[in-house]
Write a protein that holds these residues in place. Structure first.
Motif, short mmCIF file in Angstrom:
data_model
loop_
_atom_site.label_atom_id
_atom_site.label_comp_id
_atom_site.label_asym_id
_atom_site.label_seq_id
_atom_site.Cartn_x
_atom_site.Cartn_y
_atom_site.Cartn_z
N GLU A 8 0.87 -1.18 0.00
CA GLU A 8 0.00 0.00 0.00
C GLU A 8 0.90 1.23 0.00
O GLU A 8 1.81 1.33 0.82
N GLY A 9 0.68 2.10 -0.95
CA GLY A 9 1.50 3.30 -1.05
C GLY A 9 0.94 4.25 -2.09
O GLY A 9 -0.22 4.14 -2.49
N ARG A 10 1.79 5.17 -2.54
CA ARG A 10 1.40 6.18 -3.53
C ARG A 10 2.21 5.99 -4.80
O ARG A 10 3.38 5.61 -4.74
N LEU A 11 1.59 6.28 -5.92
CA LEU A 11 2.33 6.23 -7.18
C LEU A 11 3.38 7.33 -7.18
O LEU A 11 3.08 8.49 -6.92
N ALA A 12 4.61 6.97 -7.47
CA ALA A 12 5.72 7.92 -7.49
C ALA A 12 5.71 8.75 -8.76
O ALA A 12 6.25 9.86 -8.79
N ARG A 13 5.11 8.22 -9.80
CA ARG A 13 5.01 8.91 -11.09
C ARG A 13 3.76 8.41 -11.79
O ARG A 13 3.19 7.41 -11.37
N PRO A 14 3.34 9.08 -12.84
CA PRO A 14 2.14 8.60 -13.55
C PRO A 14 2.36 7.20 -14.11
O PRO A 14 3.48 6.79 -14.42
N ALA A 15 1.27 6.46 -14.22
CA ALA A 15 1.31 5.12 -14.81
C ALA A 15 1.79 5.22 -16.25
O ALA A 15 1.49 6.19 -16.95
N GLU A 16 2.56 4.22 -16.67
CA GLU A 16 3.10 4.21 -18.03
C GLU A 16 2.66 2.94 -18.74
O GLU A 16 3.00 1.84 -18.32
#
Length: 117
Positions: A8-16
């Motif tokens: 469980e966490g946050r996306l560090a960058r947009p999905a690619e």
């Protein structure tokens, strides 16, 4: 044996989103997980055949990833390299608490069943 991951966490960058030569769609995610002390850890996640809507996910989206760890080898620049990543079976919005709870309960049941073997 069991290979089970819950992150469980946050996306560090947009999905690619990528289209592999095989025709398979791959969504590459980088999930950052804070630690109680020290620096946060970022985990690479590969999600095959993800819903098309997931390709629009931006940085800082909170997610729960359920999947397994794999290490893959590839050739880059004439050198064999490796990468350890999580292959996602499911990625849920962390705000969907009921779905997250059900996924974690299912994971706990899998762990209990593996312990009994």
């Amino acid at each position: 044996m069991i290979n089970l991951v819950a992150i469980e966490g946050r996306l560090a960058r947009p999905a690619e989103q990528r289209l592999l030569p095989s025709g398979t769609r791959l969504l590459a995610l980088e999930v950052t997980v804070p630690r109680a002390e020290g620096r946060a850890e970022t985990v690479p996640v590969a999600w095959f055949d993800a819903p098309a809507s997931a390709a629009a996910w931006g940085a800082d989206r909170e997610v729960l990833v359920m999947g397994r760890v794999r290490r893959r080898f590839f050739r880059a620049g004439g050198v064999i390299q490796s990468r350890t990543e999580v292959v996602a079976d499911a990625v849920l919005a962390a705000s969907a608490r009921q779905r997250v709870r059900r996924a974690l309960i299912a994971a706990a049941h899998s762990l209990e069943a593996a312990a009994e073997e």
